[in-house]
Enzyme design. Structure first.
Site, PDB file in Angstrom:
ATOM      1  N   LYS A 174      -5.399   7.949   6.459  1.00 53.55           N
ATOM      2  CA  LYS A 174      -5.203   8.731   5.236  1.00 53.55           C
ATOM      3  C   LYS A 174      -4.077   8.099   4.774  1.00 53.55           C
ATOM      4  O   LYS A 174      -3.804   8.516   3.160  1.00 53.55           O
ATOM      5  CB  LYS A 174      -4.881  10.170   4.885  1.00 53.55           C
ATOM      6  N   GLU A 221     -13.633  18.570  15.916  1.00 57.59           N
ATOM      7  CA  GLU A 221     -14.612  18.527  16.851  1.00 57.59           C
ATOM      8  C   GLU A 221     -14.761  18.301  17.497  1.00 57.59           C
ATOM      9  O   GLU A 221     -13.671  19.420  18.399  1.00 57.59           O
ATOM     10  CB  GLU A 221     -15.209  16.836  16.409  1.00 57.59           C
TER      11      GLU A 221
END
Lengths: 365, 365
Positions: free
Chosen positions: B248, B233
């Protein structure tokens, strides 16, 4: 509380709404895998009841040379464990115990639900006696679970059709990569993906030898080390000439592609011609020699298959697989390559494969 | 014939005895994963009916800035595909089509069976609006499938309990390792094993940057390459400081250990401090720097967890994971270490994770 929450979805399938299932099980063959299974059964008995509503009742063990014991009400696991490496005549007396039943007689008894086939076999002699045990058990309407590669490689379509016809379960997870769930991954976990190629290191003995040779030892010396550690047989042909890997490739072609493949159709070469110089030359160039088994589904629907020593670049996950480990890369259409790396043998690990088949059977019933 | 035989066991569960199930599905969010799902649905529509007796009927798509379309009788997939990267006002007229429904209104419509939640979220702002979409859908008795990490990492026990309470399905396979079935492997394929440690490369952006740095480029240069290729990003903090991997890891701790873990409990360090010299020094010594996420179940039942740059020897399968790939090693009691390597992102691959959840839902119903 958290532990319960984590398994909510499975509990739906396996939990409190379901009634306890009892499976009366016999073991044919009682070597390292059979003893590993007994140990696993002792360790997980309560867990299987609680988590999967599965009561595994071991009612018989038959061997070729160490006798047999059978009791339709169940054997005493601790007592069996105590005599596991001796003649089964030393198993203590108990009510209704029957001694000396032949495997084919034992598996046909009405009390038997599941036959676990673990007798020693090779690809010679049509994988007997395991083949006859499995065929007879299926014909008698028994569920069959096996870690024996021979019968599954040689007669998969027949055996699956026979199981289908009789409405019984045939489990064979332990035939490829031992306890590592390679077949279950292709059959279940990758559901909805199309697999176009299977490529792997399917034989731990040759991988151990190749890893040793990277340290500069000759093939003969590395083989002796493998034999001394129990990784290789006195006659190593089955492993080092690639027959073992080829048999597993036949099973994979059946399971993954639904295609029959014969041993003679596999372009098979062993590792006996590899020199330490060749092994070290590859290393110097950032590559490693591996005995790669590969089956590819061709556009015309045929399967091309080979087992041969191959130089693999370090960027390939298969290059990282050292010693007795095994690995498979599935090439899929939707998620690219998926690689599974794990132990390819071992009594306890292969015993786990049997247990995972039993859990699948219990869910299927 | 062979292809049929190969799937005998699954046919028992999914085959001819079962009646066709229709699932009316809406998509919330229509970016790369949503469009990948649409393409997958078009490609696999007939296959899902034939193989899993599952008819997936896409009846709505809602976006934040590109409008929405809804028709309880089903949208035209080809027409939707033609306008997939434009404003949905360009979707052609059809009988009973409703335009402009807000996501929360659409998901509550009686015709909806399954809500697929794919709106853009971060860990900030409590993962809204995805969190509200999921909670509202579950409260309305809809099945929910998501690839959004935020809500699952932040509220897993709550969401699972809510799904349990309403008797609906909550699928989240796509939240870890994209399309590679890492969670399903722990939940299903390793059934019966106890997992004591999870260790992996869970973020593809940082792994790509570290792989680039092994070629001698600086961190800043490698980051620019990653940004140019769309792997990172404009503000890369979430990836390079380890927040994405930590999220995660929280999901894995829930699923694998059944334990809640907070972001603040994870010893988290990013890769921004790594120099090309350090990266090359490791290489010279046969090691590679990897951003390793690790969660270990301690004997007292607590989970210790970290995300940090770690030197990994080449003998470790995780060292072979290059570029944008991901990997997880599960440490088990019965079969030792099992490593799964695969793509960790990508619209098509993550769309497959949604499909695999839908197949699991269909089997569960």
């Amino acid at each position: 509380m958290q532990a319960l929450l984590a398994h909510t979805l499975e509990n739906r399938l396996t939990g409190s709404e379901m009634t306890m299932k009892t499976l009366n099980t016999v073991l044919l063959g009682f070597g390292a895998v059979g003893r590993g299974f007994l140990a696993l059964l002792q360790a997980r008995h309560a867990y299987l009841q609680e988590r999967y509503k599965l009561r595994l009742n071991l009612i018989g063990v038959a061997t070729a040379r160490r006798g047999s014991v059978f009791c339709s009400e169940g054997l005493n696991l601790a007592a069996l464990s105590a005599v596991a490496d001796r003649h089964l005549s030393e198993y203590p007396e108990q009510p209704r115990l029957i001694r000396g039943l032949e495997p084919l007689t034992m598996l046909s008894r009405p009390a038997v639900d599941v036959v676990i086939e673990l007798t020693p076999t090779t690809y010679e002699n049509n994988a007997e006696p395991a083949m006859s045990h499995i065929r007879t058990a299926l014909a008698a309407g028994k569920h069959v679970i096996t870690a024996n590669k021979g019968p599954i490689a040689l007669a998969y379509p027949d055996l699956v059709a026979q199981a289908e016809h009789r409405g019984v379960f045939l489990g064979y997870e332990g035939t490829v990569m031992g306890g590592t769930p390679a077949l279950r991954m292709a059959r279940k976990t990758l559901a909805g993906c199309h697999i176009s190629e299977v490529r792997g290191i399917l034989n731990g003995t040759t991988n151990f030898i190749l890893t040793e040779m990277e340290r500069g030892t000759s093939y003969a010396e590395a083989l002796r080390t493998a034999q001394a550690r129990g990784y290789a047989e006195a006659d190593p042909t089955n492993d080092v000439e690639g027959f073992d890997a080829a048999g597993k490739l036949i099973i994979l072609a059946h399971v993954v592609f639904g295609k029959a493949l014969r041993m003679t159709e596999i372009d098979r070469r062993g590792i006996t011609g590899l020199t330490p110089e060749a092994v070290q030359a590859a290393q110097a160039q950032g590559e490693r020699w591996k005995l790669i088994a590969q089956a590819t589904l061709q556009p015309d629907g045929r399967v091309s298959a080979s087992v041969r020593p191959t130089r693999v670049p370090l960027s390939d996950p298969l290059a990282s697989v050292s010693g007795g480990m095994n690995a498979i890369t599935y090439q899929t259409d939707l998620i690219g390559n998926v690689t599974l790396i794990g132990a390819g043998a071992g009594g306890e690990a292969t015993a786990y494969a049997l247990l995972s088949d039993l859990i699948e059977l219990a869910e299927w019933l």
